[in-house]
Design a protein around this motif. Structure first.
Motif, PDB file in Angstrom:
ATOM      1  N   SER A   6       0.829  -1.210   0.000  1.00  0.00           N
ATOM      2  CA  SER A   6       0.000   0.000   0.000  1.00  0.00           C
ATOM      3  C   SER A   6       0.862   1.258   0.000  1.00  0.00           C
ATOM      4  CB  SER A   6      -0.934  -0.002   1.216  1.00  0.00           C
ATOM      5  OG  SER A   6      -0.195  -0.043   2.423  1.00  0.00           O
ATOM      6  N   ALA A   7       1.999   1.217   0.704  1.00  0.00           N
ATOM      7  CA  ALA A   7       2.886   2.383   0.749  1.00  0.00           C
ATOM      8  C   ALA A   7       3.450   2.698  -0.635  1.00  0.00           C
ATOM      9  CB  ALA A   7       4.022   2.143   1.743  1.00  0.00           C
ATOM     10  N   GLU A   8       3.778   1.661  -1.400  1.00  0.00           N
ATOM     11  CA  GLU A   8       4.295   1.889  -2.751  1.00  0.00           C
ATOM     12  C   GLU A   8       3.213   2.435  -3.670  1.00  0.00           C
ATOM     13  OE1 GLU A   8       7.722  -1.251  -3.773  1.00  0.00           O
ATOM     14  OE2 GLU A   8       5.888  -2.204  -3.020  1.00  0.00           O
ATOM     15  N   ILE A   9       1.991   1.940  -3.505  1.00  0.00           N
ATOM     16  CA  ILE A   9       0.879   2.462  -4.300  1.00  0.00           C
ATOM     17  C   ILE A   9       0.669   3.941  -3.996  1.00  0.00           C
ATOM     18  CG2 ILE A   9      -1.619   2.344  -4.643  1.00  0.00           C
ATOM     19  CD1 ILE A   9      -1.391  -0.709  -4.222  1.00  0.00           C
ATOM     20  N   ASP A  10       0.683   4.301  -2.707  1.00  0.00           N
ATOM     21  CA  ASP A  10       0.518   5.699  -2.315  1.00  0.00           C
ATOM     22  C   ASP A  10       1.648   6.569  -2.860  1.00  0.00           C
ATOM     23  OD1 ASP A  10      -1.764   5.037  -0.942  1.00  0.00           O
ATOM     24  OD2 ASP A  10      -0.834   5.101   1.054  1.00  0.00           O
ATOM     25  N   ARG A  11       2.824   6.000  -2.966  1.00  0.00           N
ATOM     26  CA  ARG A  11       3.983   6.782  -3.414  1.00  0.00           C
ATOM     27  C   ARG A  11       3.901   7.141  -4.887  1.00  0.00           C
ATOM     28  NH1 ARG A  11       8.833   4.936  -5.323  1.00  0.00           N
ATOM     29  NH2 ARG A  11       8.466   2.814  -4.550  1.00  0.00           N
ATOM     30  N   VAL A  12       3.344   6.253  -5.711  1.00  0.00           N
ATOM     31  CA  VAL A  12       3.394   6.497  -7.156  1.00  0.00           C
ATOM     32  C   VAL A  12       2.076   7.022  -7.743  1.00  0.00           C
ATOM     33  CG1 VAL A  12       5.218   4.806  -7.509  1.00  0.00           C
ATOM     34  CG2 VAL A  12       2.828   4.083  -7.737  1.00  0.00           C
ATOM     35  N   LEU A  13       0.941   6.803  -7.061  1.00  0.00           N
ATOM     36  CA  LEU A  13      -0.323   7.279  -7.609  1.00  0.00           C
ATOM     37  C   LEU A  13      -0.608   8.706  -7.159  1.00  0.00           C
ATOM     38  CD1 LEU A  13      -2.827   4.283  -7.409  1.00  0.00           C
ATOM     39  CD2 LEU A  13      -1.494   5.088  -9.367  1.00  0.00           C
ATOM     40  N   THR A  14      -1.219   9.465  -8.048  1.00  0.00           N
ATOM     41  CA  THR A  14      -1.639  10.829  -7.743  1.00  0.00           C
ATOM     42  C   THR A  14      -2.982  11.099  -8.426  1.00  0.00           C
ATOM     43  OG1 THR A  14      -0.548  11.816  -9.686  1.00  0.00           O
ATOM     44  CG2 THR A  14       0.756  11.668  -7.643  1.00  0.00           C
ATOM     45  N   PHE A  15      -3.705  12.073  -7.879  1.00  0.00           N
ATOM     46  CA  PHE A  15      -4.823  12.674  -8.589  1.00  0.00           C
ATOM     47  C   PHE A  15      -4.298  13.999  -9.146  1.00  0.00           C
ATOM     48  CE2 PHE A  15      -7.029  10.575  -4.877  1.00  0.00           C
ATOM     49  CZ  PHE A  15      -7.533   9.505  -5.597  1.00  0.00           C
ATOM     50  N   PRO A  16      -4.512  14.315 -10.430  1.00  0.00           N
ATOM     51  CA  PRO A  16      -5.458  13.668 -11.333  1.00  0.00           C
ATOM     52  C   PRO A  16      -4.868  12.611 -12.271  1.00  0.00           C
ATOM     53  CG  PRO A  16      -4.791  15.740 -12.277  1.00  0.00           C
ATOM     54  CD  PRO A  16      -4.045  15.606 -10.972  1.00  0.00           C
ATOM     55  N   ARG A 121     -15.946  15.256 -13.147  1.00  0.00           N
ATOM     56  CA  ARG A 121     -15.287  16.067 -14.186  1.00  0.00           C
ATOM     57  C   ARG A 121     -16.295  16.459 -15.266  1.00  0.00           C
ATOM     58  NH1 ARG A 121     -10.007  13.631 -17.123  1.00  0.00           N
ATOM     59  NH2 ARG A 121      -9.030  14.298 -15.168  1.00  0.00           N
ATOM     60  N   HIS A 122     -17.255  15.581 -15.514  1.00  0.00           N
ATOM     61  CA  HIS A 122     -18.247  15.828 -16.554  1.00  0.00           C
ATOM     62  C   HIS A 122     -19.592  16.308 -16.008  1.00  0.00           C
ATOM     63  CE1 HIS A 122     -15.593  14.058 -19.511  1.00  0.00           C
ATOM     64  NE2 HIS A 122     -15.473  12.976 -18.761  1.00  0.00           N
ATOM     65  N   HIS A 147     -11.832  14.718  -5.578  1.00  0.00           N
ATOM     66  CA  HIS A 147     -12.746  15.775  -6.014  1.00  0.00           C
ATOM     67  C   HIS A 147     -12.061  17.139  -5.985  1.00  0.00           C
ATOM     68  CE1 HIS A 147     -16.336  13.504  -6.755  1.00  0.00           C
ATOM     69  NE2 HIS A 147     -16.348  12.971  -5.543  1.00  0.00           N
ATOM     70  N   LEU A 148     -11.193  17.363  -4.994  1.00  0.00           N
ATOM     71  CA  LEU A 148     -10.484  18.641  -4.935  1.00  0.00           C
ATOM     72  C   LEU A 148      -9.553  18.822  -6.137  1.00  0.00           C
ATOM     73  CD1 LEU A 148     -11.634  18.925  -2.049  1.00  0.00           C
ATOM     74  CD2 LEU A 148      -9.377  19.736  -1.328  1.00  0.00           C
ATOM     75  N   SER A 149      -9.119  17.712  -6.740  1.00  0.00           N
ATOM     76  CA  SER A 149      -8.236  17.811  -7.909  1.00  0.00           C
ATOM     77  C   SER A 149      -8.990  18.214  -9.171  1.00  0.00           C
ATOM     78  CB  SER A 149      -7.518  16.473  -8.149  1.00  0.00           C
ATOM     79  OG  SER A 149      -8.357  15.529  -8.789  1.00  0.00           O
ATOM     80  N   GLN A 150     -10.333  18.143  -9.136  1.00  0.00           N
ATOM     81  CA  GLN A 150     -11.125  18.410 -10.329  1.00  0.00           C
ATOM     82  C   GLN A 150     -11.919  19.717 -10.280  1.00  0.00           C
ATOM     83  OE1 GLN A 150     -10.999  16.196 -13.143  1.00  0.00           O
ATOM     84  NE2 GLN A 150      -9.253  15.757 -11.810  1.00  0.00           N
ATOM     85  N   ARG A 151     -12.190  20.210  -9.104  1.00  0.00           N
ATOM     86  CA  ARG A 151     -13.015  21.404  -8.972  1.00  0.00           C
ATOM     87  C   ARG A 151     -12.407  22.350  -7.934  1.00  0.00           C
ATOM     88  NH1 ARG A 151     -14.493  19.940 -13.137  1.00  0.00           N
ATOM     89  NH2 ARG A 151     -16.625  19.618 -13.921  1.00  0.00           N
ATOM     90  N   PRO A 152     -12.700  23.665  -8.036  1.00  0.00           N
ATOM     91  CA  PRO A 152     -12.107  24.655  -7.121  1.00  0.00           C
ATOM     92  C   PRO A 152     -12.809  24.676  -5.763  1.00  0.00           C
ATOM     93  CG  PRO A 152     -13.581  25.756  -8.650  1.00  0.00           C
ATOM     94  CD  PRO A 152     -13.531  24.303  -9.077  1.00  0.00           C
TER      95      PRO A 152
END
Length: 315
Positions: A6-16, A121-122, A147-152
């Protein structure tokens, strides 16, 4: 074969980035057969076993095959364990050779949040600034970040039936710099919200349609079986409804339940995530929209592929 934590997944994944990967998957050449769904009888509450296979089609480069094995045991919270746990097996698309086993529980929360944000997003207003998060379980922080990565979004009101859990999570997210505040008056928070996200195991509607203001977007993530509800029939009747996959017409709570009871007709469901990604609709700023997810195997595969490729680049 590599085990990915899980730590490796958290390290490489990002939004968006993950949201973009899911959008490409829903537009692309990927196969996802119906998932296997088995109920496991237990003395206090039944468990659920899900098997979710998917693979890339011949048109996609660097093909993969994958399958997620998931267990859902609602009583786990009392034991200090997640309700949902699983593992993901990723295989080479040409030979079928296993290349990795990934933490399926972590992969699930990432891709589930990304799918909701992809729909938003849509469907959510472009100027959406106030969000309500209902539920403070494992999914809640991921849904908020996605959601914060998609809207202000400038304000996030967090509500949970256990107020102390809401306060604790809100404090930890504020420490990350996120604008999250625990609230106790859910109706008031929803009435002022541009985006309402629900991730609970509720068996009765929490969000009432009468509370939703014009232009609001309702994101329904929990309620994974026909005995569960997060929104009432009126919320769905007032909304332009979209689902992640056709399975949401018969699985999970909310949409499937309202369809079965006749509260909404089949035609009230306007499309899926594939439809949203391939032919995005024109958004009426005054329309109420709703999205219901039950989980899609191609989301897991797209997320696992992104993790695997990101780890390979890091070597």
């Amino acid at each position: 074969m590599r085990v990915v934590t899980s730590a490796e997944i958290d390290r490489v994944l990002t939004f968006p980035a993950l949201i973009d990967a899911l959008a490409e998957a829903f537009r692309g050449d990927m196969v996802a057969p119906p998932r296997h769904h088995h109920e496991i009888e237990r003395p206090r509450a039944p468990g659920t076993l899900l098997l979710m296979p998917s693979w890339t089609g011949p048109a996609m480069r660097d093909g993969f095959v994958g399958v997620k094995v998931v267990s859902v045991f609602p009583e786990n919270g009392a034991k200090g364990l997640p309700s949902v746990m699983g593992s993901y097996l990723l295989m080479d698309g040409e030979t079928g050779e296993p290349v990795s086993v990934l933490d399926g529980t972590r992969l699930t929360v990432w891709r589930t949040a990304a799918a909701s944000a992809l729909a938003a997003r849509h469907l959510a207003r472009e100027d959406a600034s106030r969000m309500v998060m209902i539920g403070s379980g494992a999914l809640a922080p991921f849904l908020i970040r996605a959601h914060l990565s998609q809207r202000p979004i400038r304000e996030v009101a967090l509500w949970n039936h256990n107020g102390r859990k809401a306060e604790s999570l809100a404090a930890s997210l504020r420490a990350e710099g996120l604008p999250v505040t625990a609230v106790t008056d859910l109706e008031d928070a929803v009435r002022g919200a541009d985006l309402v996200s629900c991730a609970t195991l509720s068996t009765a509607p929490i969000v009432k349609g009468a509370w939703l203001k014009a232009g609001a977007h309702l994101d329904l993530v929990g309620a994974f079986n026909l005995k569960m509800r997060e929104a009432d029939d009126e919320a769905l009747r007032r909304a332009q409804v979209y689902i992640d996959t056709p399975a949401a017409r018969s699985e999970g709570g909310d949409v499937a339940v309202s369809l079965q009871s006749g509260a909404i007709p089949e035609s009230h469901v306007l499309g899926t995530l594939t439809d949203l990604c391939q032919a995005p609709p024109r958004r009426d700023p005054e329309a109420i929209t709703a999205f219901k997810s039950v989980g899609a195997a191609l989301e897991d595969l797209a997320a696992a592929m992104l993790v695997w490729r990101s780890l390979a680049k890091a070597l």
